[in-house]
Enzyme design. Structure first.
Site, short mmCIF file in Angstrom:
data_model
loop_
_atom_site.label_atom_id
_atom_site.label_comp_id
_atom_site.label_asym_id
_atom_site.label_seq_id
_atom_site.Cartn_x
_atom_site.Cartn_y
_atom_site.Cartn_z
N SER A 159 29.36 6.50 11.76
CA SER A 159 30.27 7.64 11.82
C SER A 159 31.27 7.47 12.96
CB SER A 159 29.50 8.95 11.97
OG SER A 159 29.00 9.13 13.28
N ASP A 192 19.88 4.46 6.58
CA ASP A 192 19.80 4.05 7.97
C ASP A 192 18.69 3.04 8.22
OD1 ASP A 192 20.35 4.88 11.05
OD2 ASP A 192 18.19 4.80 10.70
N ALA A 244 21.90 3.95 13.05
CA ALA A 244 22.91 3.20 12.30
C ALA A 244 23.88 4.15 11.60
CB ALA A 244 22.23 2.29 11.28
N ASP A 245 23.37 5.24 11.05
CA ASP A 245 24.24 6.26 10.44
C ASP A 245 25.23 6.80 11.46
OD1 ASP A 245 23.75 6.65 7.68
OD2 ASP A 245 21.87 7.63 8.11
N VAL A 246 24.73 7.16 12.63
CA VAL A 246 25.58 7.76 13.65
C VAL A 246 26.60 6.75 14.15
CG1 VAL A 246 25.61 8.81 15.95
CG2 VAL A 246 23.81 9.43 14.32
#
Length: 374
Positions: free
Chosen positions: A168, A135, A163-165
């Site tokens: 997703s 991230d 950024a990860d979320v």
């Protein structure tokens, strides 16, 4: 009413957040999810409170099957699971599953209806395809950190793995779009999602502003760079609020409600460019007017005039907030040891759909010896 994804089978090869968070949303919409873990488990399982929090957040109601994909027999089990699945979501290093014969080309040849989604740090086509991409790397290289922080201060990351979320969410959109297309054509598909792409996409409005202003966006702290008051902090007697009232009518209402009607015609505050240039003086007047009131008094006073204002709340305060409770924003999870905890549910409400509550996070390999599909 049947859950939207009832009967949809998902195989996850996921570590940390991006892939597990995507399949968690699919599970909450009714899909069956089998999480394939290596013998050492999801990498988040062994890194302390942060990692355990990730596990609790994104693995409720899944089945965990431990496979050593270096062993031919275990690769065969994985291939069999994929052959009977509707969706694969994976965020292993780019090309890792393909090198094991479990990539999208091989798997869709065996199962043409399969939707295969890969999540990477920087995408699969550019020079950074093989780079490790957590991230923080996406926050840095997307421009996000360059605009986050105090004016004149160092770049700052957003305080959670945004950024990860975002990746997703993008992966879930890709899955749902591909499943809808499959209903029409009978064919599955392959989708690529990157943390970099998702992080840049989150900033679309800033890209538009960059084009219009011809000026590189810069760190400005809490206030928005070109309008005021906007996203500005104001201390109350017992906390902090943020408020925005930068349109002419709302600024006039703000001035009247705080007893400073003279500010409407003051040249320092006559329009947005002037207020931005004199933001410090502007906030000093607003703070002096509201600083003696309690937070809830401020919210009521401003809210009655249609002025956007909100309290800065801690997690404990958020959990007890009336709006959060009324909206069913939090659900109850059950950890691998049986402990119960509050955790966010789906980020939307859909009529007739109640995300399953009280769903347990499996221990690594909890379902390795049993049937993988009901």
């Amino acid at each position: 009413m049947t859950t939207p994804l009832a009967g949809i089978r998902v195989v996850e090869f996921g570590h940390y957040i991006a892939a597990p968070a995507a399949t968690q949303m699919l599970a909450d919409l009714g899909a069956e999810v089998v999480k394939i873990e290596p013998p050492s488990g999801d990498q988040a399982r062994g890194i302390g409170a942060y990692g355990e929090g990730i596990v609790l957040a994104y693995n409720r109601g899944k089945r965990s099957v431990v496979l050593d994909l270096k062993r031919p027999g275990d690769r065969g089990i994985a291939a069999d699971l994929i052959a009977r699945a509707d969706v694969v979501v994976q965020n292993l290093r780019t090309g890792a599953l393909a090198r094991l014969g479990l990539g999208p080309d091989e798997m869709r040849a065996a199962n043409p209806r399969l939707v295969y989604v890969s999540i990477s740090g920087f995408g699969a086509k550019g020079p950074s395809a093989g780079r490790a991409g957590l991230d923080i790397a996406a926050q840095a290289e997307s421009g996000m950190m360059s605009i986050n922080g105090e004016q004149g201060g160092d770049p700052l990351r957003v305080g959670f793995p945004i950024a990860d979320v975002a990746a997703s969410y993008a992966a879930v959109q890709a899955v749902l779009a591909a499943l809808l297309r499959r209903e029409r054509t009978g064919e599955g598909g392959v989708a690529e999602v990157s943390l970099l792409n998702a992080a840049i996409h989150l900033q679309s409005a800033m890209w538009g502003e960059w084009h219009v202003s011809r000026q590189e966006p810069r760190r400005k702290g809490n206030g928005q760079a070109t309008v005021a008051p906007a996203a500005d902090l104001v201390r109350t007697s017992d906390g902090t609020i943020v408020l925005s009232a930068y349109t002419p009518d709302r600024f006039a209402r703000l001035c009247r409600v705080i007893g400073r009607e003279w500010m409407i015609d003051d040249p320092r505050f006559a329009d947005n460019p002037a207020r931005v240039a004199n933001r410090e003086a502007l906030l000093a007047e607003i703070s002096q007017a509201l600083g003696g009131l309690r937070t809830e008094e401020c919210l009521k006073l401003l809210g009655e005039q249609g002025i956007v204002a909100a309290a800065v709340r801690t997690y404990r305060e958020v959990a007890g907030a009336a709006d959060v409770r009324a909206g069913g924003v939090l659900t109850t999870g059950i950890g691998p040891d049986g402990d119960r905890y509050p955790i966010p549910s789906l980020p939307f409400a859909l009529d007739g759909v109640e995300p399953p509550a009280d769903r347990a996070v499996p221990r690594p390999g909890a379902d390795s010896d049993g049937p993988h599909w009901a």
